[in-house]
Enzyme design. Structure first.
Site, PDB file in Angstrom:
ATOM      1  N   ASP A 245       0.832  -1.207   0.000  1.00 42.92           N
ATOM      2  CA  ASP A 245       0.000   0.000   0.000  1.00 42.92           C
ATOM      3  C   ASP A 245       0.868   1.258   0.000  1.00 42.92           C
ATOM      4  O   ASP A 245       0.357   2.359  -0.178  1.00 42.92           O
ATOM      5  CB  ASP A 245      -0.956   0.013   1.204  1.00 42.92           C
ATOM      6  CG  ASP A 245      -0.233  -0.188   2.524  1.00 42.92           C
ATOM      7  OD1 ASP A 245       0.454  -1.207   2.668  1.00 42.92           O
ATOM      8  OD2 ASP A 245      -0.345   0.680   3.411  1.00 42.92           O
ATOM      9  N   ASP A 255       4.872   7.881   1.189  1.00 46.67           N
ATOM     10  CA  ASP A 255       4.653   7.517   2.584  1.00 46.67           C
ATOM     11  C   ASP A 255       5.935   7.441   3.393  1.00 46.67           C
ATOM     12  O   ASP A 255       6.457   6.367   3.687  1.00 46.67           O
ATOM     13  CB  ASP A 255       3.855   6.214   2.696  1.00 46.67           C
ATOM     14  CG  ASP A 255       2.402   6.519   3.013  1.00 46.67           C
ATOM     15  OD1 ASP A 255       2.040   7.715   3.014  1.00 46.67           O
ATOM     16  OD2 ASP A 255       1.624   5.596   3.259  1.00 46.67           O
TER      17      ASP A 255
END
Ligand code: AMP
Ligand code: MG
Length: 479
Positions: A245, A255
């Site tokens: 993800d 991220d």
């Protein structure tokens, strides 16, 4: 002047299976900490007053033209499939098309609970917001594909983490898109092949218009990802949470959680406090990228009438990845030791140096940069980076002999070896200062790291590795 963002939203025009439409949750007292005016301009944004920027980038006011939503995705976290994740604390405001023609997402991170929050508070605290701001902008300045930071605001609310109550903050993140491997996985795993096909077409159109079909997409993602991982390796970057993800379809670094740049070089370095097995250690990153690509392949083939028929091609595409990463690695590390176009025959010279660096506890960044001034026989600062400088001396003669074939090795190295990286102990000190209301270290890091390949007056201290007492051994995922 009032804030104007020229939204042109395409994700929000997709069917609702891909997201939940929702506005950010307002906060108590938004205050603007940083606005990246240069990036704003690239996106076509007309900036307004400070207060207005604070309101919009805290999520208190949805700007005109935005179509706020939380995206749905799943993902393998540390190797285990989690069937439903999604934006649990992020809201996509929309997209803009910049003057360069590039379409980019504008997303708030830390913007409150969504249907995908899974028990989380939907918030972020100041530390990780500023870490992502500084590190992602530094990554961009290093020339490595990455999401960007447009703004950071504090919320005037406390966020509760293991450490206690911490100042809440929201980061505005800009990305080529937020499509992840996990975005494909969720629809594949649910057997929603129509959605999977639509997502595939969308990704191709948005990122790889030249790609043909799902296997063309897979190949294109593989090519970008292999370049990305080699780029990370070349600056000693450890992502820390390479879950599927957090693996971007566009091939950008995304991220920034418990990420870090290495100080002392060691291939098995791990920073993330939750990565106890070292799954995402520095030297594992190329293998993990292959593993992640295999998950994307597994998802993409589900859209075929007969998935079995696609297995062979998908396997071949995935299996070719290690060689591509290695070629990109060789090109980058060759340049790091002054070889403009390294071949396989140069591999030994590079790995020999790195083995000596690991044994000699040499600083990754400073050792490579010092090579620039070690080309001439009388120069030699690189040796001082080693516990036992003789270990470097016995490597140097072979290296100098090889460099005789190179036109301008010092220039090649100066362009491949940064002077400044966002060192972890500096990031920690910057966060500590910011929590105390002191933003000067944050500003200074941004300024110096914007030009990482140039030696800057008065920034000598930012080259220094941490003193024993400053060493940060883990960065925490409690983001
Ligand atoms: P990350 O580790 O930041 O990539 O996040 C993994 C998943 O957890 C994503 O679905 C996030 O949206 C979600 N998540 C992380 N932190 C929070 C939070 N404080 N509240 C709600 N969801 C969160
Ligand atoms: Mg994530």
């Amino acid at each position: 002047m009032t804030l104007h963002i020229p939204f042109d939203n395409t994700y929000a025009a997709l069917p609702p299976v891909f997201y939940t439409k929702q506005a950010p949750v307002p906060v108590k007292a938004p205050e603007l900490l940083a606005y990246n005016a240069a990036l704003g301009e690239e996106l076509g944004i007309t900036a307004g007053e400070q207060a207005e920027l604070a309101e919009v980038f805290a999520g208190n006011r949805v700007p005109e033209g935005a179509a706020p939503l939380a995206q749905l995705y799943a993902g393998h976290q540390f190797g285990n499939y989690n069937p439903q994740l999604g934006d649990g604390r992020a809201i996509l405001l929309g997209e803009t098309v910049g003057a360069d023609g590039a379409r980019r997402d504008i997303q708030l991170k830390g913007s409150g609970r969504t249907p995908y929050s899974r028990g989380g508070d939907g918030r972020a605290w100041l530390g990780p917001v500023l870490r992502e701001y500084v590190v992602s902008e530094a990554m961009h300045a290093l020339g490595i594909p990455t999401t960007r930071a447009l703004a950071a605001v504090t919320t005037g609310e406390l966020v509760w983490r293991e450490q206690g109550g911490l100042p809440g903050a929201v980061l505005t993140r800009v990305a080529s898109s937020h499509l992840r491997v996990g975005t494909f996985q969720i629809f594949a795993a649910r057997g929603e092949t129509a959605a999977l096909r639509q997502l595939t077409d969308y990704a191709i159109q948005r990122h790889y218009p030249e790609a043909e079909g799902p296997m063309g997409l897979l190949r294109a993602v593989r090519d970008r990802q292999s370049e990305l991982i080699a780029a990370w390796m070349s600056v000693g970057f450890i992502h820390g949470v390479m879950n599927t993800d957090n693996s971007s379809i566009s091939g950008e670094t995304i991220d920034y959680g418990p990420c870090a740049f290495m100080d002392v070089y060691h291939p098995s370095t791990v920073f993330s406090s939750i990565d106890r097995m070292g799954r995402y250690a520095y030297s594992n990153q190329p293998d993990i990228a292959v593993w992640n690509l295999a998950q994307l392949a597994t998802a993409l083939i589900q859209q075929a009438e007969d998935p079995q028929a696609m297995v062979e091609e998908a396997t071949e595409i995935v299996h070719a990845m290690p060689a591509l990463t290695e070629a990109a690695w060789l090109r980058r590390f060759g340049a790091k030791i002054g070889i403009a176009e390294a071949t396989r025959e140069d591999m030994g010279l590079i790995t020999d140096l790195m083995q000596r660096m690991a044994a000699g506890q040499a600083d990754f960044t400073n050792t490579f940069r010092a090579l620039v001034d070690t080309v001439s026989p009388d120069g030699g600062p690189a040796r001082d980076e080693f516990l036992e400088p003789e270990a470097f001396d016995s490597w140097v003669s072979g290296w100098r002999a090889r460099l005789e074939q190179e036109a301008d090795p010092a220039a090649v190295m100066a362009a491949a070896n940064p002077v400044y990286i966002p060192r972890n102990h500096r990031i920690e000190a910057m966060i500590e200062a910011a929590v105390a209301g002191e933003m000067a270290p944050f500003e200074r890091l941004n300024t110096v790291l914007a030009d990482p390949y140039t030696v800057q007056d008065g920034a000598e201290d930012l080259r220094r590795p941490p003193a024993e007492s400053e060493i940060v051994t883990a960065t925490f995922c409690g983001t």
